[in-house]
Write a protein that holds these residues in place. Structure first.
Motif, short mmCIF file in Angstrom:
data_model
loop_
_atom_site.label_atom_id
_atom_site.label_comp_id
_atom_site.label_asym_id
_atom_site.label_seq_id
_atom_site.Cartn_x
_atom_site.Cartn_y
_atom_site.Cartn_z
N SER A 1 0.84 -1.20 0.00
CA SER A 1 0.00 0.00 0.00
C SER A 1 0.87 1.25 0.00
CB SER A 1 -0.88 0.02 1.24
OG SER A 1 -0.11 0.38 2.35
N GLY A 2 0.28 2.38 -0.27
CA GLY A 2 1.01 3.64 -0.32
C GLY A 2 1.69 3.95 1.00
N ALA A 3 0.96 3.74 2.07
CA ALA A 3 1.50 4.06 3.39
C ALA A 3 2.75 3.24 3.67
CB ALA A 3 0.45 3.78 4.47
N LEU A 4 2.71 1.96 3.22
CA LEU A 4 3.84 1.09 3.47
C LEU A 4 5.05 1.59 2.70
CD1 LEU A 4 5.07 -1.45 4.61
CD2 LEU A 4 4.12 -2.73 2.70
N ALA A 5 4.87 1.90 1.41
CA ALA A 5 5.99 2.35 0.58
C ALA A 5 6.61 3.60 1.18
CB ALA A 5 5.50 2.63 -0.84
N LEU A 6 5.78 4.52 1.60
CA LEU A 6 6.28 5.76 2.20
C LEU A 6 7.10 5.48 3.44
CD1 LEU A 6 3.55 8.53 2.28
CD2 LEU A 6 5.91 8.67 1.45
N GLY A 232 2.28 5.35 15.96
CA GLY A 232 1.17 6.01 16.65
C GLY A 232 1.15 5.70 18.13
N VAL A 233 0.09 6.14 18.79
CA VAL A 233 0.02 5.99 20.25
C VAL A 233 0.02 4.53 20.68
CG1 VAL A 233 -2.50 6.32 20.29
CG2 VAL A 233 -1.20 6.75 22.36
N ASN A 234 -0.59 3.64 19.88
CA ASN A 234 -0.64 2.22 20.25
C ASN A 234 0.46 1.38 19.61
OD1 ASN A 234 -2.56 1.94 22.18
ND2 ASN A 234 -4.15 1.09 20.86
N VAL A 235 1.41 2.02 18.95
CA VAL A 235 2.48 1.27 18.27
C VAL A 235 1.85 0.18 17.38
CG1 VAL A 235 4.76 0.20 18.61
CG2 VAL A 235 3.86 1.72 20.35
N GLY A 236 0.88 0.61 16.60
CA GLY A 236 0.09 -0.29 15.75
C GLY A 236 -1.38 0.04 15.89
N GLY A 237 -2.22 -0.79 15.28
CA GLY A 237 -3.66 -0.56 15.41
C GLY A 237 -4.18 0.56 14.55
N GLN A 238 -3.36 1.07 13.62
CA GLN A 238 -3.79 2.24 12.85
C GLN A 238 -4.12 1.92 11.40
OE1 GLN A 238 -4.36 5.02 14.60
NE2 GLN A 238 -3.65 3.76 16.29
N ASP A 239 -3.59 0.81 10.85
CA ASP A 239 -3.81 0.56 9.43
C ASP A 239 -3.69 -0.94 9.15
OD1 ASP A 239 -4.36 1.22 6.82
OD2 ASP A 239 -2.80 2.75 6.69
N TYR A 240 -3.97 -1.32 7.90
CA TYR A 240 -4.06 -2.73 7.53
C TYR A 240 -2.96 -3.10 6.55
CZ TYR A 240 -8.63 -1.60 9.36
OH TYR A 240 -9.64 -1.15 10.17
N TYR A 241 -2.42 -4.30 6.69
CA TYR A 241 -1.33 -4.76 5.83
C TYR A 241 -1.47 -6.25 5.61
CZ TYR A 241 0.46 -0.35 7.55
OH TYR A 241 0.58 0.98 7.88
N PRO A 242 -0.96 -6.72 4.46
CA PRO A 242 -0.94 -8.17 4.27
C PRO A 242 -0.04 -8.81 5.32
CG PRO A 242 -0.38 -7.01 2.21
CD PRO A 242 -0.39 -5.99 3.31
N GLU A 271 -6.96 -10.01 0.72
CA GLU A 271 -6.77 -11.38 1.21
C GLU A 271 -5.57 -11.44 2.14
OE1 GLU A 271 -6.64 -14.54 -1.64
OE2 GLU A 271 -8.69 -14.15 -2.29
N TYR A 272 -5.79 -12.02 3.31
CA TYR A 272 -4.77 -12.14 4.36
C TYR A 272 -4.23 -10.79 4.82
CZ TYR A 272 -5.34 -16.92 2.94
OH TYR A 272 -5.92 -18.13 2.64
N VAL A 273 -5.07 -9.78 4.70
CA VAL A 273 -4.72 -8.47 5.24
C VAL A 273 -5.31 -8.36 6.65
CG1 VAL A 273 -5.24 -5.99 5.03
CG2 VAL A 273 -4.45 -7.29 3.03
N PHE A 274 -4.48 -7.90 7.59
CA PHE A 274 -4.91 -7.74 8.98
C PHE A 274 -4.45 -6.38 9.49
CE2 PHE A 274 -4.78 -12.24 8.21
CZ PHE A 274 -5.92 -12.72 8.86
N ARG A 275 -5.10 -5.95 10.57
CA ARG A 275 -4.66 -4.71 11.19
C ARG A 275 -3.29 -4.94 11.83
NH1 ARG A 275 -8.00 -3.11 16.30
NH2 ARG A 275 -6.50 -4.65 17.02
N ALA A 276 -2.35 -4.02 11.59
CA ALA A 276 -1.06 -4.14 12.28
C ALA A 276 -1.38 -4.17 13.78
CB ALA A 276 -0.15 -2.96 11.95
#
Ligand code: HEM
Ligand code: HEM
Length: 352
Positions: A1-6, A232-242, A271-276
């Protein structure tokens, strides 16, 4: 995803050999993380309250009773606390949860602590907020197996609950409702936060809150790319990734039957994407991953390094990162177990 590449493109330069400069480390970390606040004053916008709503002591008290009350389940045996044990980091310590009739659920119970800071709830983000989330387990066949009708009948049969709902929702003509149940539980959960872990104290300016190894671990966590997804504040829980963006872990860790976010969006890319996973208090909440297949945090870090970043971390880096993850354990909420309202002859009896 874009966020990952950045995120991957933005790695800061590797730190120099020798001791880490605390000021630089803090500045780099402050660009990616936030400390957990001491208190949540209001719940962010949700479907029930588009403008957001203030937390009140009456709603929190009610929510606490509901969270601890096993009579909210059909069997009279299972409460939120069963699977989100406030003495066990807000989780149940089982690979996957056991619910109604000793049924084994498909996924590991994530901690209920700090969940108010996640962008959406569940491993696949299918509930937009905690109030929507709370309606799920109550009705899920493998969790509490109740119905909204039986829940309302149960609550209305007890004068103690009627009074608590009335004082929590004084404006409401019919305060004992499923919506208000969810709303009160959400408010209680927003008090289950864990400020002042060593990492928070370091972020807030205490150079000595973390030791050298923990600081090296933080540096490695940022420099090797974990923060592309865990920030982020939770060191995760903000976006989704394979899960398996670089290499798919084995079927024991990533069972073929659980396609994650695909089940929510029906989009092939999901497919097989989960919240970090949010990593706050991660040292307390083994076993790991949505499958709950991994008991050792060190092994979980190694799996992440091969499945998500595609580098083999050195054994020292793995140890350092685990030491850093330990600093995410915060002050655990101290809860006085509520004395629950007395049942009456009208209270529906436990049923199989
Ligand atoms: C997920 C709270 C009852 C097992 C969650 C989450 C919250 C929560 C906030 C999402 C956390 C996150 O996404 O980071 C509650 C409340 C309950 C309750 C308020 C009572 C009304 C239960 C019970 C069980 C259970 C009784 C076990 C039988 C789970 C599991 C998940 C989960 C397995 C993950 C589900 C998935 O991702 O598909 N719960 N929970 N919960 N809870 Fe509960
Ligand atoms: C889960 C650490 C890199 C995405 C986890 C967990 C840990 C962890 C310990 C399990 C937490 C739990 O079960 O409670 C790390 C470390 C990393 C790293 C140390 C760097 C070496 C990444 C990256 C991504 C990512 C780069 C995104 C591309 C995820 C996802 C999960 C997860 C999606 C949930 C997996 C599941 O469905 O079970 N991470 N992570 N992680 N991480 Fe990472």
């Amino acid at each position: 995803s874009g966020a990952l590449a950045l995120g991957l493109a933005a790695f800061p330069a590797m730190a120099q050999e020798g001791g880490l400069d605390a000021a630089t480390l803090r500045a780099d970390a402050a660009a990616l993380f936030e400390p957990i606040p001491d208190k949540v004053e209001a719940i962010r916008k949700s479907e029930i309250s588009p403008e957001g709503h203030k937390i009140t002591p009456e709603k929190v008290d009610l929510g606490r009773s509901l969270f601890f009350d096993p009579r909210m389940s059909k069997s009279g045996l299972i409460s939120c606390q069963t699977c989100h044990n406030a003495g066990l980091g807000g989780a149940d310590g089982l690979p996957t949860s056991i619910g109604h009739g000793w049924q084994k659920g498909p996924r590991n119970a994530p901690t209920a602590f700090n969940s108010v800071f996640n962008v959406a709830q569940f491993w696949d983000g299918r509930a937009p907020d905690l109030a929507e989330q709370a309606k799920g387990p109550l009705q899920a066949g493998v969790e509490m197996h109740n119905t909204p009708e039986n829940l309302i009948a149960t609550l209305k049969s007890m004068p103690g609950y009627e009074a608590m709902f009335k004082s929590a929702f004084p404006e409401d003509a019919d305060p004992v409702s499923f919506q208000n149940f969810a709303h009160a539980v959400e408010q209680f959960e927003s008090t289950l936060i864990t400020p002042d872990g060593k990492f928070d104290l370091f972020l807030k300016g205490d150079d000595n809150a973390m030791n050298e190894q923990e600081k090296r671990g933080l540096r490695a966590f940022m420099d090797t790319g974990c923060t592309a997804c865990h920030n982020g504040v939770n060191v995760g829980g903000q976006d989704y990734y394979p899960f398996g963006v670089v290499a798919k872990p084995g079927a024991d860790v990533l069972p073929a039957g659980d396609t994650g976010r695909f089940q929510v969006t029906k989009t092939v890319d999901d497919e097989y994407v989960f919240r970090a996973a949010p990593l706050r208090n991660v040292a307390l909440t083994a076993p790991y991953f949505h499958s709950g297949a991994v008991w050792d945090l060190k092994e979980a870090v190694q799996i992440m390094s091969s499945s998500q970043i595609g580098t083999d971390l050195t054994p020292d880096q793995v140890d350092d990162i685990v030491a850093f993850l330990d600093t995410l354990t915060g002050k655990q909420p101290q809860i006085v177990h509520p004395i629950l309202p007395l049942r009456t002859e009208q209270t529906p009896r436990p049923a199989p």
